[in-house]
Design an enzyme around this catalytic site. Structure first.
Site, PDB file in Angstrom:
ATOM      1  N   CYS A 294      46.845  50.808  39.893  1.00 53.96           N
ATOM      2  CA  CYS A 294      46.773  49.562  40.669  1.00 53.96           C
ATOM      3  C   CYS A 294      46.447  49.856  42.131  1.00 53.96           C
ATOM      4  CB  CYS A 294      48.106  48.818  40.562  1.00 53.96           C
ATOM      5  SG  CYS A 294      48.141  47.247  41.462  1.00 53.96           S
TER       6      CYS A 294
ATOM      7  N   ASP B 189      51.248  19.503  38.584  1.00 55.02           N
ATOM      8  CA  ASP B 189      51.636  18.946  37.300  1.00 55.02           C
ATOM      9  C   ASP B 189      52.189  17.546  37.534  1.00 55.02           C
ATOM     10  OD1 ASP B 189      54.145  19.310  38.333  1.00 55.02           O
ATOM     11  OD2 ASP B 189      54.709  20.920  36.979  1.00 55.02           O
TER      12      ASP B 189
ATOM     13  N   CYS C 235      46.831  47.443  44.569  1.00 53.66           N
ATOM     14  CA  CYS C 235      47.394  46.369  45.389  1.00 53.66           C
ATOM     15  C   CYS C 235      48.135  46.954  46.593  1.00 53.66           C
ATOM     16  CB  CYS C 235      48.322  45.482  44.550  1.00 53.66           C
ATOM     17  SG  CYS C 235      49.984  46.164  44.266  1.00 53.66           S
TER      18      CYS C 235
ATOM     19  N   ASP D 285      48.788  29.163  33.823  1.00 51.71           N
ATOM     20  CA  ASP D 285      49.750  29.277  34.921  1.00 51.71           C
ATOM     21  C   ASP D 285      51.101  29.645  34.344  1.00 51.71           C
ATOM     22  OD1 ASP D 285      52.006  26.875  35.375  1.00 51.71           O
ATOM     23  OD2 ASP D 285      50.450  26.430  33.908  1.00 51.71           O
TER      24      ASP D 285
END
Length: 381
Positions: free
Chosen positions: A308, A96, A310, A270
């Site tokens: 999930c 940014d 993960c 984001d």
């Protein structure tokens, strides 16, 4: 004329919405869109290693110009070979401009046509940031995608103030574009401002599109306005932006806002939200929010999210993670941070499939019902 560093390829538009399936080509790889980008403010995604980011499917991450300018300094990063080498990340990086931090963190701001005078939130030192200075810092950092230096005013400012602010941001965008030294290796995006005023958003978009940036960001949202207000602004703003360029909604990361943004034609998102709430023990799951520090999980030996796959959910229980938080062990916040980032990256993968299948609205309805959003779909984070 050199080829732009950033290119967008539209693959498919969903039949029933403005959602777009595409890909963005960068000097450090091609990634699919829509996409959620983890935030690595200080050249690191908090508590997560580059290898872990790759394992969960992250293709591009953010770093913050303002913070890296103050510490360790853009000259040091440039000497190290740029951000990619400095942080050992060989995929996409977006920086940014520092504008949001100047207006949200800095003390005693003084906005002039030349730029902004302010005091560092770290040391109190007097500093000055202009479009040329911000772009120079970003050039030195070496990210694939750079943001223009803009003013990010409060959403509910007066029309007269926003009108003047939009005009200044447009002038700053043109100055930044002229100062940009590396258009063949770094893509500079313009940032559309205008708060909630449709005519000012239109003016901002027209100004920036006339400058032919390789991509466009939508700024000034997710700054305190309601979800309905944000969606209303997106409804009329994204159609103002070119179809052959990426569209980036800055600072948005709750699951419902991601889905609703995609429906309205946004490609990139984001937010610090997933890692910030993870450090407090709050987890995003397919069944809604889980605050794993709560007493009811003390003897819960199931995973954070049964659906999930993960690393966290495959290996550790809610009871164990709660224990880590209660014992002030940093491994706990690492596990929850990993899970939350994986959850959002995987959510966007499912969203892309829903666009391909032309059933994004059905996907949204099913996700919202299972996630446990209220009838008015207000964010529960």
């Amino acid at each position: 004329m050199t080829e732009p560093a950033i290119k967008y390829r539209l693959i498919k538009k969903e039949k029933h919405t403005g959602a777009r399936l595409g890909e963005i080509i960068t000097p450090h790889g091609t990634f699919p869109t829509p996409i959620f980008m983890p935030v690595g403010t200080q050249a690191t995604v908090k508590a997560i290693s580059p290898e872990e980011l790759k394992a969960m499917g992250a293709d591009i991450i953010l770093s913050n110009t303002y913070h890296l300018w103050l510490r360790p300094g853009e000259d040091l990063v440039e000497e190290a070979g740029g951000l990619h080498k400095f942080m050992n990340w060989d995929k996409g990086i977006l920086t940014d401009s520092g504008g949001f931090q100047v207006f949200s963190l800095a003390q005693m701001r003084d906005i002039t046509e030349e730029g902004v005078h302010f005091k560092s939130h770290l040391s109190g030192e007097k500093l000055f940031l202009s479009p040329e200075k911000a772009i120079g810092i970003e050039n030195a950092l070496g990210a694939d995608v750079m943001m223009s230096f803009d003013e990010c005013p409060p959403f509910y400012e007066t029309y007269d103030y926003i009108q003047k602010s939009v005009a200044r941001t447009s002038r700053w965008a043109e100055r930044g574009l002229k100062a940009h030294k590396n258009p063949d290796t770094q893509g500079l995006f313009g940032i559309v401002q205008g708060a909630g005023y449709e005519d000012l958003r239109r003016q901002s978009a027209q100004d920036l599109v006339s400058l032919d940036f390789p991509g466009y960001s939508i700024g000034g949202l997710s700054v305190g306005e309601s979800k309905d207000e944000m969606n209303r602004v997106l409804d009329f703003t994204t159609p103002m932006l070119p179809e052959n360029k990426p569209r980036y909604l800055m600072g948005v990361g709750s699951p419902d806002a991601l889905i609703d943004g995609v429906i309205r034609g946004v490609d990139m998102f984001d937010c610090v939200l997933p890692t910030r709430i993870a450090r407090n023990g709050t987890c995003m799951t397919s069944q809604g929010r889980v605050v794993v520090k709560n007493a009811k999980y003390a003897r819960d030996f199931g995973p954070l999210d049964p659906k999930c796959d993960c690393y966290t959910c495959k290996n550790f229980s809610r009871a164990y993670i709660r224990h880590l938080f209660k014992a002030d062990e940093t491994f706990g916040l690492r596990l929850t941070s990993y899970h939350n980032l994986h959850f959002l990256i995987n959510l966007m993968k499912d969203v892309r499939q829903a666009i391909m299948d032309d059933n994004l609205l059905e996907f949204r309805e099913a996700f919202f019902e299972e996630y446990g959003y209220n009838a008015d779909n207000k964010r529960n984070f």
